[in-house]
Scaffold this active site. Structure first.
Site, PDB file in Angstrom:
ATOM      1  N   HIS A  52      -0.328   6.591  -5.722  1.00 18.88           N
ATOM      2  CA  HIS A  52      -1.470   5.945  -5.091  1.00 18.88           C
ATOM      3  C   HIS A  52      -2.556   6.989  -4.835  1.00 18.88           C
ATOM      4  O   HIS A  52      -2.316   8.195  -4.983  1.00 18.88           O
ATOM      5  CB  HIS A  52      -1.063   5.265  -3.777  1.00 18.88           C
ATOM      6  CG  HIS A  52      -0.425   6.186  -2.793  1.00 18.88           C
ATOM      7  ND1 HIS A  52       0.888   6.099  -2.411  1.00 18.88           N
ATOM      8  CD2 HIS A  52      -0.922   7.253  -2.136  1.00 18.88           C
ATOM      9  CE1 HIS A  52       1.168   7.054  -1.551  1.00 18.88           C
ATOM     10  NE2 HIS A  52       0.087   7.783  -1.367  1.00 18.88           N
TER      11      HIS A  52
HETATM   12  C1  T46 Z   1       0.925   9.809   0.826  1.00 11.44           C
HETATM   13  C2  T46 Z   1       2.210  10.439   0.445  1.00 11.44           C
HETATM   14  C3  T46 Z   1       2.121  11.920   0.283  1.00 11.44           C
HETATM   15  C4  T46 Z   1       3.729   3.646   7.672  1.00 11.44           C
HETATM   16  O1  T46 Z   1       3.998   2.562   8.231  1.00 11.44           O
HETATM   17  N1  T46 Z   1       3.048   4.624   8.355  1.00 11.44           N
HETATM   18  C5  T46 Z   1       2.722   5.818   7.787  1.00 11.44           C
HETATM   19  O2  T46 Z   1       2.085   6.671   8.444  1.00 11.44           O
HETATM   20  C6  T46 Z   1       3.156   6.071   6.426  1.00 11.44           C
HETATM   21  C7  T46 Z   1       2.830   7.397   5.781  1.00 11.44           C
HETATM   22  C8  T46 Z   1       3.857   5.093   5.781  1.00 11.44           C
HETATM   23  N2  T46 Z   1       4.144   3.908   6.392  1.00 11.44           N
HETATM   24  C9  T46 Z   1       4.907   2.874   5.656  1.00 11.44           C
HETATM   25  C10 T46 Z   1       4.146   2.214   4.528  1.00 11.44           C
HETATM   26  C11 T46 Z   1       5.240   1.780   3.580  1.00 11.44           C
HETATM   27  O3  T46 Z   1       5.734   0.527   3.975  1.00 11.44           O
HETATM   28  O4  T46 Z   1       6.039   3.482   5.049  1.00 11.44           O
HETATM   29  C12 T46 Z   1       6.334   2.830   3.826  1.00 11.44           C
HETATM   30  C13 T46 Z   1       6.451   3.841   2.696  1.00 11.44           C
HETATM   31  O5  T46 Z   1       5.139   4.358   2.414  1.00 11.44           O
HETATM   32  P1  T46 Z   1       4.714   4.818   0.932  1.00 11.44           P
HETATM   33  O6  T46 Z   1       5.345   3.962  -0.061  1.00 11.44           O
HETATM   34  O7  T46 Z   1       3.222   4.923   0.926  1.00 11.44           O
HETATM   35  O8  T46 Z   1       5.380   6.276   0.887  1.00 11.44           O
HETATM   36  P2  T46 Z   1       5.058   7.495  -0.118  1.00 11.44           P
HETATM   37  O9  T46 Z   1       6.081   8.528   0.186  1.00 11.44           O
HETATM   38  O10 T46 Z   1       4.914   7.031  -1.499  1.00 11.44           O
HETATM   39  O11 T46 Z   1       3.614   8.010   0.363  1.00 11.44           O
HETATM   40  C14 T46 Z   1       3.456   8.704   1.586  1.00 11.44           C
HETATM   41  C15 T46 Z   1       2.194   8.211   2.307  1.00 11.44           C
HETATM   42  O12 T46 Z   1       2.281   6.806   2.537  1.00 11.44           O
HETATM   43  C16 T46 Z   1       0.954   8.480   1.496  1.00 11.44           C
HETATM   44  O13 T46 Z   1      -0.200   8.293   2.304  1.00 11.44           O
HETATM   45  O14 T46 Z   1      -0.141  10.280   0.458  1.00 11.44           O
HETATM   46  O15 T46 Z   1       3.306  10.102   1.309  1.00 11.44           O
END
Ligand code: T46
Length: 136
Positions: A52
């Site tokens: 993303h």
């Molecule tokens: C990024 C990379 C480096 C929340 O509710 N609060 C938060 O502060 C974060 C970071 C995530 N979430 C929830 C949103 C999704 O339902 O946690 C779940 C997993 O998030 P995501 O699929 O976006 O996870 P990554 O590891 O792909 O990405 C994360 C960060 O979301 C993103 O901003 O840049 O780490």
């Protein structure tokens, strides 16, 4: 000119006989005021996370333990790859940069972010990112 990703070398205080402290202070090495810190761990090695970009959020990503492979594509189409394996280093990820991360089994990733969590700030479709890329 859009902001670019770059490697940050944090100060490393101490030596191998007593251990080390690394520190980052806003305006010294951090190019934004932090609003949020989160960390990820126990990610299976086969999983690629991220996939993303953010409209506005800026972040610094640190491998406090283990190894993280980070691939970044900017909105201008420039490609960056980093292998983070020292807790004294971080990667600055600017807004509008598509990024993916892959982790070693022991990796603990610490992220310092410029904004609170807001799903509306995410661009989760690569096609949508590419259309924005074509419009700059
Ligand atoms: C990024 C990379 C480096 C929340 O509710 N609060 C938060 O502060 C974060 C970071 C995530 N979430 C929830 C949103 C999704 O339902 O946690 C779940 C997993 O998030 P995501 O699929 O976006 O996870 P990554 O590891 O792909 O990405 C994360 C960060 O979301 C993103 O901003 O840049 O780490």
């Amino acid at each position: 000119m859009k902001k670019k990703p770059y490697l940050i070398e944090f100060p490393k205080i101490g030596d191998s006989s007593i251990g080390f402290i690394s520190v980052v202070e806003f305006e010294k090495l951090l190019p934004f005021r932090p609003e949020r810190v989160y960390w990820t761990y126990y990610t299976p090695e086969s999983i690629v996370r991220g996939r993303h970009a953010h409209h506005n959020t800026e972040q610094v990503l640190i491998a406090v333990s283990g190894t993280i492979l980070v691939h970044i594509e900017t909105i201008e189409g420039e490609l960056y790859s980093y292998k983070l394996e020292k807790p004294s280093q971080g990667i600055y990820i600017p807004p509008m940069a598509w990024h993916t991360m892959q982790y070693s089994h022991t990796a603990v990733q610490l992220i310092i972010a410029s904004s609170k969590y807001d799903e509306a700030d995410y661009i989760r479709s690569y096609d949508a990112f590419c259309s924005l890329k074509n419009n700059i």
